[in-house]
Scaffold this active site. Structure first.
Site, PDB file in Angstrom:
ATOM      1  CD  GLU A 135      -1.387   0.466   3.600  1.00  0.00           C
ATOM      2  OE1 GLU A 135      -1.936   1.578   3.714  1.00  0.00           O
ATOM      3  OE2 GLU A 135      -1.644  -0.509   4.316  1.00  0.00           O
TER       4      GLU A 135
ATOM      5  NE  ARG B 292      -0.097   6.516   5.604  1.00  0.00           N
ATOM      6  CZ  ARG B 292      -0.370   5.220   5.618  1.00  0.00           C
ATOM      7  NH1 ARG B 292      -0.687   4.616   6.744  1.00  0.00           N
ATOM      8  NH2 ARG B 292      -0.344   4.530   4.505  1.00  0.00           N
TER       9      ARG B 292
ATOM     10  NE  ARG C  45      -3.314   4.473   3.359  1.00  0.00           N
ATOM     11  CZ  ARG C  45      -3.791   5.525   3.990  1.00  0.00           C
ATOM     12  NH1 ARG C  45      -4.255   6.559   3.317  1.00  0.00           N
ATOM     13  NH2 ARG C  45      -3.819   5.565   5.301  1.00  0.00           N
TER      14      ARG C  45
ATOM     15  CG  HIS D 288      -8.753   3.801   5.480  1.00  0.00           C
ATOM     16  ND1 HIS D 288      -8.860   2.798   6.404  1.00  0.00           N
ATOM     17  CD2 HIS D 288      -7.473   4.220   5.518  1.00  0.00           C
ATOM     18  CE1 HIS D 288      -7.681   2.623   6.994  1.00  0.00           C
ATOM     19  NE2 HIS D 288      -6.832   3.479   6.469  1.00  0.00           N
TER      20      HIS D 288
END
Length: 156
Positions: free
Chosen positions: A116, A127, A131, A146
């Site tokens: 990831e 963050r 992703r 997420h």
């Protein structure tokens, strides 16, 4: 958290959400049952792409996952893809760490198959939720929520 910081985050959300809706980036989420994906087929539920390793486990992954061109991703995601292709350097300590696929939304593969990488979220103090997940065979998946939903990324 200070009031000013909270206000800035709220204003950023008020601007970012409509902007994402207008640009169609919200389409990178789950495909509803019966909706056609980019290839024109339908998906029984959000899940992963079947890859050579046999049928998906019942209740874990579906036969298809939506596909999106890299050019439709946010600029931060495109930059992250370039960093992955270049082998780094990565700005976050956890970038390149193993993604365990605990949610079973990607095709079932051995542990360590997926890695990831963080896609920075403008205005986020951490963050964020976005992703890129990379598979050992070179496939890439984008999630903006997420790991709740994924879109397979095509092109560079």
């Amino acid at each position: 958290m200070t009031v000013g910081r909270r206000l800035r985050r709220m204003l950023a959300a008020l601007v970012l959400v409509p902007l994402l809706a207008l640009t169609g980036l919200t389409a990178c989420g789950d495909v509803a049952p019966g909706d056609a994906n980019a290839s024109g087929t339908t998906s029984g539920r959000p899940g992963g792409v079947r890859q050579g390793g046999g049928a998906p486990k019942p209740g874990r992954t579906a036969d298809t996952i939506r596909t999106v061109p890299a050019s439709s991703l946010p600029p931060e995601a495109r930059r992250t893809l370039k960093l992955i292709d270049a082998g780094g350097p990565f700005p976050y300590r956890k970038d390149g760490s193993v993604f365990a696929n605990r949610e079973h939304r990607l095709p079932s593969e051995p542990n360590g198959y997926y890695r990831e990488y963080t896609v920075p979220t403008p205005g986020a103090g951490d963050r964020g939720a976005r992703r890129i997940i990379g598979g050992r065979s070179g496939e890439r998946y984008y999630t903006q929520d997420h790991y709740r939903s994924f879109a397979r990324v095509t092109g560079g």
